[in-house]
Design a protein around this motif. Structure first.
Motif, short mmCIF file in Angstrom:
data_model
loop_
_atom_site.label_atom_id
_atom_site.label_comp_id
_atom_site.label_asym_id
_atom_site.label_seq_id
_atom_site.Cartn_x
_atom_site.Cartn_y
_atom_site.Cartn_z
N LEU A 59 0.83 -1.20 0.00
CA LEU A 59 0.00 0.00 0.00
C LEU A 59 0.87 1.25 0.00
CD1 LEU A 59 -2.76 -1.01 2.58
CD2 LEU A 59 -3.02 -0.84 0.10
N ASN A 60 1.90 1.26 0.83
CA ASN A 60 2.79 2.42 0.91
C ASN A 60 3.61 2.60 -0.37
OD1 ASN A 60 1.96 3.16 3.50
ND2 ASN A 60 3.47 1.84 4.48
N ALA A 61 4.15 1.52 -0.89
CA ALA A 61 5.00 1.61 -2.09
C ALA A 61 4.22 2.16 -3.28
CB ALA A 61 5.58 0.24 -2.43
N PHE A 62 2.98 1.71 -3.43
CA PHE A 62 2.17 2.14 -4.57
C PHE A 62 1.29 3.34 -4.25
CE2 PHE A 62 3.02 -2.35 -5.70
CZ PHE A 62 3.61 -2.14 -6.93
N ASP A 63 1.38 3.84 -3.02
CA ASP A 63 0.58 4.99 -2.58
C ASP A 63 -0.91 4.72 -2.78
OD1 ASP A 63 0.29 7.47 -1.38
OD2 ASP A 63 0.28 8.53 -3.30
N ILE A 64 -1.33 3.56 -2.30
CA ILE A 64 -2.73 3.11 -2.44
C ILE A 64 -3.47 3.38 -1.13
CG2 ILE A 64 -4.20 1.07 -2.67
CD1 ILE A 64 -2.10 -0.07 -4.57
N THR A 65 -4.67 3.93 -1.24
CA THR A 65 -5.49 4.16 -0.05
C THR A 65 -6.74 3.28 -0.03
OG1 THR A 65 -6.58 6.00 -1.16
CG2 THR A 65 -4.69 6.53 0.25
N ASP A 66 -7.07 2.70 -1.17
CA ASP A 66 -8.26 1.85 -1.28
C ASP A 66 -7.81 0.41 -1.56
OD1 ASP A 66 -10.57 0.49 -1.96
OD2 ASP A 66 -11.35 2.07 -3.24
#
Length: 73
Positions: free
Chosen positions: A54-61
């Motif tokens: 999630l952090n690496a891809f900057d994903i929030t959903d």
């Protein structure tokens, strides 16, 4: 038919134009862990692995990280 949850790692890497080694460099995941995720050899995901992705891809959903597919039983 049943449903399975699949990691969208190949798609996410392609969207960023990253290779597996780029993901290793951006996370605390090992080469082996990223390779197993990429080749769909991982059957369960730890909280740490999910958070790293999630952090690496900057994903929030979470729906952006996984997809649900139908499979033949």
């Amino acid at each position: 038919m049943s449903k399975e949850v699949k990691l969208r790692l190949r798609i996410l890497l392609a969207e960023k134009e990253w290779e597996q080694k780029d993901l290793v460099e951006r996370t605390n995941l090992t080469n082996r862990a990223v390779s197993d995720l990429y080749n769909d050899k991982t059957k369960s995901y730890t909280k740490n692995t999910i958070n790293e992705l999630l952090n690496a891809f900057d994903i929030t959903d979470m729906n952006d990280l996984f997809k649900i597919i139908e499979v033949d039983d």
